[in-house]
Motif scaffolding. Sequence first.
Motif, PDB file in Angstrom:
ATOM      1  N   THR A 144       0.839  -1.209   0.000  1.00  0.00           N
ATOM      2  CA  THR A 144       0.000   0.000   0.000  1.00  0.00           C
ATOM      3  C   THR A 144       0.866   1.248   0.000  1.00  0.00           C
ATOM      4  O   THR A 144       0.618   2.198  -0.758  1.00  0.00           O
ATOM      5  N   GLU A 145       1.905   1.245   0.837  1.00  0.00           N
ATOM      6  CA  GLU A 145       2.781   2.412   0.931  1.00  0.00           C
ATOM      7  C   GLU A 145       3.508   2.674  -0.386  1.00  0.00           C
ATOM      8  O   GLU A 145       3.630   3.823  -0.829  1.00  0.00           O
TER       9      GLU A 145
ATOM     10  N   ASN B 100       1.081   4.044  -2.934  1.00  0.00           N
ATOM     11  CA  ASN B 100       0.782   5.450  -2.615  1.00  0.00           C
ATOM     12  C   ASN B 100       1.868   6.382  -3.141  1.00  0.00           C
ATOM     13  O   ASN B 100       1.583   7.463  -3.663  1.00  0.00           O
TER      14      ASN B 100
ATOM     15  N   GLN C 279      -5.594  -1.566  -0.804  1.00  0.00           N
ATOM     16  CA  GLN C 279      -5.249  -2.207   0.461  1.00  0.00           C
ATOM     17  C   GLN C 279      -5.857  -3.599   0.472  1.00  0.00           C
ATOM     18  O   GLN C 279      -6.981  -3.802   0.001  1.00  0.00           O
ATOM     19  N   THR C 280      -5.099  -4.566   0.976  1.00  0.00           N
ATOM     20  CA  THR C 280      -5.606  -5.932   1.079  1.00  0.00           C
ATOM     21  C   THR C 280      -6.109  -6.182   2.495  1.00  0.00           C
ATOM     22  O   THR C 280      -5.578  -5.630   3.460  1.00  0.00           O
TER      23      THR C 280
ATOM     24  N   THR D 158     -14.127  -2.480   5.957  1.00  0.00           N
ATOM     25  CA  THR D 158     -13.073  -2.220   4.981  1.00  0.00           C
ATOM     26  C   THR D 158     -13.287  -0.890   4.262  1.00  0.00           C
ATOM     27  O   THR D 158     -12.335  -0.153   4.012  1.00  0.00           O
TER      28      THR D 158
ATOM     29  N   THR E 238     -12.176   1.876   6.493  1.00  0.00           N
ATOM     30  CA  THR E 238     -10.708   1.900   6.584  1.00  0.00           C
ATOM     31  C   THR E 238     -10.098   2.567   5.355  1.00  0.00           C
ATOM     32  O   THR E 238      -9.183   3.392   5.470  1.00  0.00           O
ATOM     33  N   ILE E 239     -10.607   2.233   4.172  1.00  0.00           N
ATOM     34  CA  ILE E 239     -10.061   2.804   2.939  1.00  0.00           C
ATOM     35  C   ILE E 239     -10.277   4.316   2.912  1.00  0.00           C
ATOM     36  O   ILE E 239      -9.362   5.081   2.579  1.00  0.00           O
TER      37      ILE E 239
ATOM     38  N   GLN F  63      -7.926   5.998   5.319  1.00  0.00           N
ATOM     39  CA  GLN F  63      -6.557   6.018   4.786  1.00  0.00           C
ATOM     40  C   GLN F  63      -6.428   7.040   3.659  1.00  0.00           C
ATOM     41  O   GLN F  63      -5.400   7.727   3.535  1.00  0.00           O
TER      42      GLN F  63
ATOM     43  N   GLN G  43       0.054 -10.318  -1.283  1.00  0.00           N
ATOM     44  CA  GLN G  43      -0.184  -8.881  -1.110  1.00  0.00           C
ATOM     45  C   GLN G  43       0.632  -8.073  -2.115  1.00  0.00           C
ATOM     46  O   GLN G  43       0.132  -7.106  -2.691  1.00  0.00           O
TER      47      GLN G  43
END
Length: 538
Positions: A110-111, A114, A186-187, A197, A200-201, A204, A446
Amino acid sequence: MSTSADFIEGSNISIGHLGIVAGAFDTLGIAGVIDRAIPKTRQHHLTHGDTVKAMVLNGLGFVERRLYLYPEFFSDIAVDRLLGDGVTIDHLNDDVLGRTLDAIAAYGPTELFNEIVAECLLASDYGTHCLHVDTTTFSVSGEYDANFDSRDMTITYGHPKDGRWDLKQFVLGMATDQHGIPLFLQTFSGNESDKKTLLTIITQLTENLQHPGKVYHIADAAFYTAENLATLGTHTFWISRVPATLNEVKELVAADLSLQPCADDRYQYAEHASAYAGIPQKWVVYHSAPMQERQEKTFEKRLENDKKKAETSLRKLGAREFACEPDARIAAGKWLQEHPQFRFSSLDIRTTTRKKTKKRGRPKADEPVETVYTVSAEIEYNPGVVAEKRQKLGRFVLATNDLELSPDELLENYKEQGAVERGFRFLKDPSFRVAEIFLKKPSRIQALAMIMVLCLFVYAMTEFQLRRNLQETGETVTGQTKKQTQKPTLKWMFFRFRGVRELRFRAEEAVTVIVTNMTQELWKILRLLGKEYENYYL
């Protein structure tokens, strides 16, 4: 073949559409971002950025290949043209590919994604005001240790969206802009619910994607819960469909509303103020003519099913015995209240006299008897109620906490929710083969999920760039229907390049390279995309 220029055996290899993929990867500067984040630490010929480029080429290659077959994928591909001078198939071995996936997993998929998005979009002035959020599931086979190498994700059983209840799965959450370009991924564990979820998304996204203007986070009805709304408050703007199961929605949809026409003449609307979950918000009831048309196709079948259920319920009522006629009529009236779309076409209260004892035969003159009453009825649809239900077809409710948003803007923004759904269809499209999940380490899965979404990012950005350049120049290309268009799909453009190949000839010490099957329109497409794309076909 001339004796002065002999064809080199094995040098008839494909370029196809992969030059466009390579050009997009270079233009976006993705390799540079990856190599700064996860620099090469061993003496491999390729950097992690180069290896990811090879993975994206394979992911968008229209062939059925798994990761451990990468060398076979490139056996008919102009490898040094696409990946650089001196690069051979041997450089793309299992060890190199696996190490790159491990490096991505250790850094954080994810990082890393991004960072790619943040840097690549800085150079793109296409604008973002809507972030469409959704999730999907990917089923996997094999055994997975829940505590092994998981990085907050467990491969486990959950509610599968592909119907594979027999397989374990993981959840992929993604956010795209209004053009379908993925901005976040994101997983999640396979048993995570959409309610959690999606929140959370969005949380983020607000932390990682800074935007100077007003941005709307758009999600389907699974997001709309009192807990989620209270968590986001009033400072994060959202748009959501309101669940049809809420009593307030049921009453609103069934109400006799004065509907106003939308700018899109297929829709009408009526506004309503709500404070659900303590958050001031605007609800808008829409009537969609296309939705009504779709629902009417199943409406008659639903009526038939409802009547069968009602007749079963009526038979149970007919089996009951009552002590007096008024009680029987009261029970019949109560049944009608519970089934308002029906009425009695006939109703009879039958009287039965029988012995109080259970002895067989007719009662004697002095034998005590009792009288019971039963309901005998036939039903038919109540035409007024059915007509009213039919009239309410095609209605749905959208909500937003931006009270200044007009009904037309609210509808237009929400309708683009299809962008993220199209992205998921892209990832699962068998012709692209970017969703082949076979790795046994959850961390590599992932990382591979990030590669999958990166393929979509490259594809969507290239398609957007081509369409925008066509509009700005006023030019057109031949679409799939053989008509000229300014909005071609990139998949069709890829197909147009399918026959492009590289041939090599040797004349004494010199080697001549020829790119075949390039037409004037293919060059036109490359010119519209830019020099970086043209270079792969020169």
